[in-house]
Design a protein around this motif. Structure first.
Motif, PDB file in Angstrom:
ATOM      1  N   UNK A  89       0.654  -1.268  -0.294  1.00  0.00           N
ATOM      2  CA  UNK A  89      -0.185   0.029  -0.105  1.00  0.00           C
ATOM      3  C   UNK A  89       1.153   1.259   0.149  1.00  0.00           C
ATOM      4  N   UNK A  90       1.336   1.386   0.650  1.00  0.00           N
ATOM      5  CA  UNK A  90       3.043   2.652   0.983  1.00  0.00           C
ATOM      6  C   UNK A  90       3.347   2.799  -0.553  1.00  0.00           C
ATOM      7  N   UNK A  91       4.418   1.528  -0.862  1.00  0.00           N
ATOM      8  CA  UNK A  91       4.634   1.583  -2.169  1.00  0.00           C
ATOM      9  C   UNK A  91       3.858   2.551  -3.413  1.00  0.00           C
ATOM     10  N   UNK A  92       2.374   1.355  -3.527  1.00  0.00           N
ATOM     11  CA  UNK A  92       2.131   1.684  -4.393  1.00  0.00           C
ATOM     12  C   UNK A  92       1.242   3.695  -4.595  1.00  0.00           C
ATOM     13  N   UNK A  93       0.630   3.167  -3.236  1.00  0.00           N
ATOM     14  CA  UNK A  93       0.138   5.156  -3.107  1.00  0.00           C
ATOM     15  C   UNK A  93       1.365   6.016  -3.388  1.00  0.00           C
ATOM     16  N   UNK A  94       3.304   5.753  -3.133  1.00  0.00           N
ATOM     17  CA  UNK A  94       3.492   7.468  -3.071  1.00  0.00           C
ATOM     18  C   UNK A  94       4.050   6.995  -4.320  1.00  0.00           C
ATOM     19  N   UNK A  95       4.253   5.911  -5.781  1.00  0.00           N
ATOM     20  CA  UNK A  95       4.039   5.812  -6.942  1.00  0.00           C
ATOM     21  C   UNK A  95       3.440   6.786  -7.172  1.00  0.00           C
ATOM     22  N   UNK A  96       1.704   6.600  -6.736  1.00  0.00           N
ATOM     23  CA  UNK A  96       0.674   7.526  -7.186  1.00  0.00           C
ATOM     24  C   UNK A  96       0.894   9.183  -7.146  1.00  0.00           C
ATOM     25  N   UNK A  97       1.295   9.484  -5.837  1.00  0.00           N
ATOM     26  CA  UNK A  97       1.468  10.609  -5.796  1.00  0.00           C
ATOM     27  C   UNK A  97       3.306  11.448  -6.408  1.00  0.00           C
ATOM     28  N   UNK A  98       4.183   9.847  -6.669  1.00  0.00           N
ATOM     29  CA  UNK A  98       5.002  10.986  -7.534  1.00  0.00           C
ATOM     30  C   UNK A  98       4.267  11.487  -8.867  1.00  0.00           C
ATOM     31  N   UNK A  99       3.489  10.055  -9.288  1.00  0.00           N
ATOM     32  CA  UNK A  99       2.819  10.193 -10.601  1.00  0.00           C
ATOM     33  C   UNK A  99       1.883  11.933 -10.391  1.00  0.00           C
ATOM     34  N   UNK A 100       1.511  12.174  -9.608  1.00  0.00           N
ATOM     35  CA  UNK A 100       0.629  13.394  -9.480  1.00  0.00           C
ATOM     36  C   UNK A 100       1.255  14.792  -9.532  1.00  0.00           C
ATOM     37  N   UNK A 101       2.930  14.521  -8.372  1.00  0.00           N
ATOM     38  CA  UNK A 101       3.747  15.406  -8.690  1.00  0.00           C
ATOM     39  C   UNK A 101       3.969  16.149  -9.928  1.00  0.00           C
ATOM     40  N   UNK A 102       4.286  14.513 -11.078  1.00  0.00           N
ATOM     41  CA  UNK A 102       4.579  14.657 -12.443  1.00  0.00           C
ATOM     42  C   UNK A 102       4.212  15.429 -13.697  1.00  0.00           C
ATOM     43  N   UNK A 103       2.994  15.457 -13.214  1.00  0.00           N
ATOM     44  CA  UNK A 103       1.758  15.882 -14.350  1.00  0.00           C
ATOM     45  C   UNK A 103       2.158  16.917 -13.638  1.00  0.00           C
ATOM     46  N   UNK A 104       1.326  17.005 -12.632  1.00  0.00           N
ATOM     47  CA  UNK A 104       1.256  18.718 -11.692  1.00  0.00           C
ATOM     48  C   UNK A 104       2.479  19.334 -12.492  1.00  0.00           C
ATOM     49  N   UNK A 105       3.818  19.368 -12.083  1.00  0.00           N
ATOM     50  CA  UNK A 105       4.408  20.756 -12.150  1.00  0.00           C
ATOM     51  C   UNK A 105       5.620  20.697 -13.561  1.00  0.00           C
ATOM     52  N   UNK A 106       5.016  19.529 -14.707  1.00  0.00           N
ATOM     53  CA  UNK A 106       4.438  20.203 -15.479  1.00  0.00           C
ATOM     54  C   UNK A 106       3.690  20.699 -16.464  1.00  0.00           C
ATOM     55  N   UNK A 107       2.490  20.525 -15.801  1.00  0.00           N
ATOM     56  CA  UNK A 107       2.180  21.662 -16.658  1.00  0.00           C
ATOM     57  C   UNK A 107       2.354  22.902 -16.317  1.00  0.00           C
ATOM     58  N   UNK A 108       2.694  23.387 -14.520  1.00  0.00           N
ATOM     59  CA  UNK A 108       2.778  24.775 -13.525  1.00  0.00           C
ATOM     60  C   UNK A 108       4.077  25.168 -14.427  1.00  0.00           C
ATOM     61  N   UNK A 109       5.786  24.453 -14.396  1.00  0.00           N
ATOM     62  CA  UNK A 109       6.877  24.643 -15.013  1.00  0.00           C
ATOM     63  C   UNK A 109       7.151  24.268 -15.687  1.00  0.00           C
ATOM     64  N   UNK A 110       6.280  23.299 -16.589  1.00  0.00           N
ATOM     65  CA  UNK A 110       7.186  22.562 -17.604  1.00  0.00           C
ATOM     66  C   UNK A 110       8.499  21.467 -17.349  1.00  0.00           C
ATOM     67  N   UNK A 111       8.348  20.913 -16.614  1.00  0.00           N
ATOM     68  CA  UNK A 111       9.247  19.894 -16.246  1.00  0.00           C
ATOM     69  C   UNK A 111       9.064  19.185 -16.775  1.00  0.00           C
ATOM     70  N   UNK A 112      10.560  18.928 -17.135  1.00  0.00           N
ATOM     71  CA  UNK A 112       9.586  17.843 -18.490  1.00  0.00           C
ATOM     72  C   UNK A 112       9.821  16.435 -17.409  1.00  0.00           C
ATOM     73  N   UNK A 113       8.487  15.301 -17.736  1.00  0.00           N
ATOM     74  CA  UNK A 113       8.325  13.955 -17.180  1.00  0.00           C
ATOM     75  C   UNK A 113       9.311  12.871 -17.496  1.00  0.00           C
TER      76      UNK A 113
END
Length: 305
Positions: A89-113
């Motif tokens: 649960x911890x591993x999958x939850x944090x992977x989902x959070x990582x992906x959420x940050x990946x999408x957010x920062x690509x949109x807000x700051x243009x960070x290439x995923x």
């Protein structure tokens, strides 16, 4: 006497401890519309996908002509069993959070995923081994992004301990049937033979950081390094697990995030810059600049204990 910042970190850690039982309940509930969100759906999807791969391996070992079609219902049941494991649960939850940050920062700051500037520069390195390592990470990160968009995760991307837990769980799940248990052992041998943990995305990030040596501190600039490599560097530098490092980035965990950045050896100005990438409107804890990296690491360890 504990400091106010240490108290804040301890309180944040206590809040995180409640995540696993809540998430487990949401994943097992068939009527969770009032809690429905991207994170829970993604975690559920990864559980079902991992279970599907395990059941297909079992079906192939048993000689089923159409293992994919046979696996659907059985995978749902096995997914619920796997979801009882806190480490999964911890591993999958944090992977989902990582992906959420990946999408957010690509949109807000243009960070290439997939191909951030740091990885580009490593690919252009004249050292063939360094360049090859960066290429391997590029391919692994591209696969991760594709999988996350589908809410899936290949078995080969699991850490070794979770692969072991998954296979033991599969064997126990079918253990009441003697023939099925025998097929589970065959499936287990097949899965283990196919998986090379050193080729996983997490391992590739470690290889790249190892090859960078003292220059690995550059990975703590998320705009240049990308979210994935930043989180791995944060975990390494702070002494946290990667899961704990990811949890430190979420809302409500700012004291832990600041301490983790400081424990990596970042100067206060760099800590502020990194923290504000994730939380632009945040007010950083007072007095953090007076805490040495060693003290920050000690506070994190104390809060973790």
């Amino acid at each position: 006497m504990s400091s106010p910042l240490a108290d804040d970190v301890a309180a944040a850690r206590g809040a995180v401890a409640h995540v696993v039982p809540i998430l487990r309940h949401l994943l097992r509930s068939d009527n969770n519309s009032i809690f429905s969100d991207e994170i829970v759906a993604r975690v559920r999807g990864m559980f079902v996908d991992v279970a599907r791969q395990l059941v297909i391996a079992l079906a192939e070992a048993a000689g089923h002509a159409e293992p994919e079609g046979w696996a659907h219902e059985a995978a749902e049941e096995l997914a619920h069993v796997l979801a009882e494991n806190p480490a999964f649960l911890e591993h999958f939850h944090t992977l989902a959070l990582e992906w959420q940050w990946t999408v957010r920062l690509e949109r807000s700051r243009g960070v290439d995923p997939v191909l951030p500037p740091l990885l580009q520069s490593r690919m252009a390195d004249p050292d063939a081994q360094a360049s090859a390592g960066a290429m391997n990470l590029l391919a692994a990160q591209a696969r991760f992004c594709q999988s996350q968009r589908r809410m899936q995760l290949p078995l080969g991307e699991l850490p070794g301990d979770l692969v072991h837990i998954a296979l033991v769980t599969l064997r126990a799940h079918v253990g009441l049937d003697g023939s099925a248990e025998a097929y589970a052992l065959i499936a287990e041998r097949g899965v283990r033979a196919r998986i090379d943990e050193t080729r996983s995305r997490l391992a590739q990030m470690g290889h790249v950081l190892d090859a960078m040596g003292e220059k690995a501190a550059a990975a703590l600039e998320v705009d240049k390094a990308g979210v994935a490599l930043f989180l791995t560097a944060l975990a390494r530098g702070s002494g946290l697990s990667r899961e704990a490092a990811i949890m430190a980035t979420v809302e409500g965990q700012l004291p832990r995030f600041v301490l983790a950045l400081r424990a990596c050896g970042l100067v206060p100005a760099a800590v502020t810059q990194a923290a504000l990438v994730f939380h632009p409107e945040a007010n950083l804890p007072q007095g953090f600049a007076d805490i040495t990296p060693a003290k920050a690491a000690a506070l994190l360890a104390q809060a973790g204990a």
